[in-house]
Enzyme design. Structure first.
Site, PDB file in Angstrom:
ATOM      1  N   ASP A 111       0.848  -1.197   0.000  1.00  0.00           N
ATOM      2  CA  ASP A 111       0.000   0.000   0.000  1.00  0.00           C
ATOM      3  C   ASP A 111       0.883   1.246   0.000  1.00  0.00           C
ATOM      4  OD1 ASP A 111      -2.325  -1.527   0.211  1.00  0.00           O
ATOM      5  OD2 ASP A 111      -2.517  -1.263   2.373  1.00  0.00           O
ATOM      6  N   ARG A 161      -1.365  -0.695  -8.499  1.00  0.00           N
ATOM      7  CA  ARG A 161      -2.750  -0.346  -8.144  1.00  0.00           C
ATOM      8  C   ARG A 161      -2.838   1.178  -8.193  1.00  0.00           C
ATOM      9  NH1 ARG A 161      -3.818  -1.046  -2.161  1.00  0.00           N
ATOM     10  NH2 ARG A 161      -4.307  -3.229  -2.554  1.00  0.00           N
TER      11      ARG A 161
HETATM   12  P1  FDA Z   1     -14.786   8.989  -4.047  1.00  0.00           P
HETATM   13  O1  FDA Z   1     -14.203   9.295  -2.725  1.00  0.00           O
HETATM   14  O2  FDA Z   1     -15.074  10.127  -4.980  1.00  0.00           O
HETATM   15  O3  FDA Z   1     -16.067   8.116  -3.848  1.00  0.00           O
HETATM   16  C1  FDA Z   1     -16.987   7.756  -4.869  1.00  0.00           C
HETATM   17  C2  FDA Z   1     -18.207   7.145  -4.209  1.00  0.00           C
HETATM   18  O4  FDA Z   1     -17.836   5.946  -3.536  1.00  0.00           O
HETATM   19  C3  FDA Z   1     -18.823   8.035  -3.106  1.00  0.00           C
HETATM   20  O5  FDA Z   1     -19.739   8.932  -3.635  1.00  0.00           O
HETATM   21  C4  FDA Z   1     -19.447   6.979  -2.228  1.00  0.00           C
HETATM   22  O6  FDA Z   1     -20.662   6.520  -2.776  1.00  0.00           O
HETATM   23  C5  FDA Z   1     -18.453   5.849  -2.271  1.00  0.00           C
HETATM   24  N1  FDA Z   1     -17.433   5.979  -1.220  1.00  0.00           N
HETATM   25  C6  FDA Z   1     -16.111   6.235  -1.384  1.00  0.00           C
HETATM   26  N2  FDA Z   1     -15.455   6.229  -0.212  1.00  0.00           N
HETATM   27  C7  FDA Z   1     -16.406   5.969   0.724  1.00  0.00           C
HETATM   28  C8  FDA Z   1     -16.353   5.834   2.132  1.00  0.00           C
HETATM   29  N3  FDA Z   1     -15.229   5.974   2.823  1.00  0.00           N
HETATM   30  N4  FDA Z   1     -17.497   5.572   2.775  1.00  0.00           N
HETATM   31  C9  FDA Z   1     -18.667   5.408   2.106  1.00  0.00           C
HETATM   32  N5  FDA Z   1     -18.757   5.520   0.774  1.00  0.00           N
HETATM   33  C10 FDA Z   1     -17.660   5.805   0.091  1.00  0.00           C
HETATM   34  N6  FDA Z   1      -5.290   5.182  -0.757  1.00  0.00           N
HETATM   35  C11 FDA Z   1      -3.983   5.405  -0.478  1.00  0.00           C
HETATM   36  O7  FDA Z   1      -3.591   6.540  -0.251  1.00  0.00           O
HETATM   37  N7  FDA Z   1      -3.098   4.351  -0.460  1.00  0.00           N
HETATM   38  C12 FDA Z   1      -3.481   3.086  -0.740  1.00  0.00           C
HETATM   39  O8  FDA Z   1      -2.658   2.168  -0.719  1.00  0.00           O
HETATM   40  C13 FDA Z   1      -4.852   2.843  -1.034  1.00  0.00           C
HETATM   41  N8  FDA Z   1      -5.310   1.604  -1.306  1.00  0.00           N
HETATM   42  C14 FDA Z   1      -6.614   1.421  -1.731  1.00  0.00           C
HETATM   43  C15 FDA Z   1      -7.055   0.177  -2.122  1.00  0.00           C
HETATM   44  C16 FDA Z   1      -8.321   0.006  -2.649  1.00  0.00           C
HETATM   45  C17 FDA Z   1      -8.763  -1.336  -3.096  1.00  0.00           C
HETATM   46  C18 FDA Z   1      -9.186   1.140  -2.773  1.00  0.00           C
HETATM   47  C19 FDA Z   1     -10.551   1.020  -3.374  1.00  0.00           C
HETATM   48  C20 FDA Z   1      -8.778   2.357  -2.327  1.00  0.00           C
HETATM   49  C21 FDA Z   1      -7.503   2.524  -1.788  1.00  0.00           C
HETATM   50  N9  FDA Z   1      -7.073   3.749  -1.325  1.00  0.00           N
HETATM   51  C22 FDA Z   1      -5.748   3.933  -1.023  1.00  0.00           C
HETATM   52  C23 FDA Z   1      -8.067   4.826  -1.044  1.00  0.00           C
HETATM   53  C24 FDA Z   1      -8.233   5.786  -2.195  1.00  0.00           C
HETATM   54  O9  FDA Z   1      -7.078   6.545  -2.352  1.00  0.00           O
HETATM   55  C25 FDA Z   1      -9.424   6.733  -1.950  1.00  0.00           C
HETATM   56  O10 FDA Z   1      -9.192   7.466  -0.792  1.00  0.00           O
HETATM   57  C26 FDA Z   1     -10.778   6.032  -1.829  1.00  0.00           C
HETATM   58  O11 FDA Z   1     -10.890   4.957  -2.718  1.00  0.00           O
HETATM   59  C27 FDA Z   1     -11.924   7.006  -2.146  1.00  0.00           C
HETATM   60  O12 FDA Z   1     -11.832   7.477  -3.447  1.00  0.00           O
HETATM   61  P2  FDA Z   1     -12.774   6.965  -4.662  1.00  0.00           P
HETATM   62  O13 FDA Z   1     -11.991   6.979  -5.895  1.00  0.00           O
HETATM   63  O14 FDA Z   1     -13.353   5.669  -4.304  1.00  0.00           O
HETATM   64  O15 FDA Z   1     -13.867   8.045  -4.908  1.00  0.00           O
END
Ligand code: FDA
Length: 284
Positions: A111, A161
């Site tokens: 990560d 990733r």
């Molecule tokens: P965004 O935050 O815009 O969310 C889109 C939609 O998804 C929201 O409208 C909601 O519906 C839903 N959603 C997202 N987050 C939610 C929450 N916490 N609670 C409820 N609903 C939520 N980051 C990092 O810095 N280092 C890492 O190693 C990783 N590893 C990682 C692995 C995996 C498998 C994922 C999916 C994510 C990570 N992340 C991470 C986290 C990533 O950087 C980011 O903070 C989150 O995925 C939220 O961003 P989204 O792109 O999902 O979109």
């Protein structure tokens, strides 16, 4: 005390405190055709016994996966493996986990943590990757440096990733608006998807999910040439839907007793989550 009050809420995002609970979550997801990556929660350990306990927990998790024939790999953080204690010690710890994973033809994802660790994480990853091909890393789309890092990782043939990034970073290091993060995400994802080194597109964002599906279709790339990744407890319906549509979908399944920092990041990501926590606390 606050921990005890909050854990029932944290359970939305954390599979449990024990390996047995985590394995049961993995089994459940696998039954829907969803792959997983197990994360033993923990970060910023400051003592060798704590780092060694984390290594032992990962070795145990890999043994469970192998023994039960589960479709899961593991994800870990370098500060959990002793990066703040000694770099070479940390490298040895992660190498032990990679070796155990390789024995079961499995994979280890490192990560990415806050920007104080970006350079050190990538440097350690490069050293590790020279000996262990079953390891990949994470790139955060919000960082200005990420295009350069992605190009280097592609050159090496390393599996990446891609996520937006979950830490609070200053404008000198990271773009600050959702539009700019999405723009960077798409340009990095297109670099990665074209190369066919099985990148992971880790997001729950509908705009980025649709963009990726369209990109794959337009460039006639195979659906199994990459994977979508999402977090345990976030958009579970979309996870199942994408898996049903034939996209490889992997869910990040965190478990363990050190769940607070992870939980805090999940709460910070979405303002509705703060209300959700407060509502739970006041119901008590
Ligand atoms: P965004 O935050 O815009 O969310 C889109 C939609 O998804 C929201 O409208 C909601 O519906 C839903 N959603 C997202 N987050 C939610 C929450 N916490 N609670 C409820 N609903 C939520 N980051 C990092 O810095 N280092 C890492 O190693 C990783 N590893 C990682 C692995 C995996 C498998 C994922 C999916 C994510 C990570 N992340 C991470 C986290 C990533 O950087 C980011 O903070 C989150 O995925 C939220 O961003 P989204 O792109 O999902 O979109």
């Amino acid at each position: 005390m606050l921990n005890q009050l909050l854990f029932p809420v944290a359970k939305r995002f954390v599979a449990g405190q024990t390996i047995q609970e985590a394995i049961s979550a993995v089994r459940h997801l696998n039954a829907f055709g969803i792959l997983t990556t197990l994360d033993v929660l923990g970060e910023n350990v400051s003592t060798r016994p704590a780092a060694e306990a984390a290594v032992a927990a990962y070795l145990e998790a890999l043994d469970w996966i192998q023994r039960e024939g589960l479709s899961s790999n593991v994800s870990l953080k370098l500060t959990q493996m002793g990066l703040d204690i000694d770099r070479d010690y940390c490298l040895d710890n992660v190498a032990r986990i990679c070796e155990r994973a390789a024995a079961g033809k499995n994979f280890v994802r490192i990560d990415m943590e806050g920007s104080a660790y970006t350079e050190r994480t990538l440097n350690l990853f490069y050293d590790l990757f020279r000996k262990h091909q079953n390891v990949g890393v994470v790139i955060q789309a919000y960082l200005h440096r990420s295009e350069q890092d992605v190009r280097k990782l592609i050159e090496l043939g390393a599996r990446v990733r891609l996520c937006k990034g979950a830490y609070k970073e200053p404008p000198s290091l990271a773009v600050q608006t959702l539009a700019a993060v999405r723009q960077n995400f798409m340009s990095l994802a297109s670099l990665l998807l074209k190369q066919r080194i099985h990148p992971a597109i880790a997001t729950h964002d509908d705009v980025l999910l649709s963009w990726t599906r369209n990109y794959i279709a337009q460039h006639e790339l195979p659906k199994d040439g990459f994977e979508f990744q999402m977090l345990y407890g976030v958009r579970s319906h979309s996870q199942r839907q994408l898996a049903e549509q034939g996209y490889p979908m992997r869910v990040y399944v965190p478990f363990g007793t050190h769940w607070l920092p992870y939980f805090y990041r999940r709460i910070r990501e979405r303002k509705e989550n703060v209300a959700f926590v407060l509502k739970h606390l006041f119901r008590k």
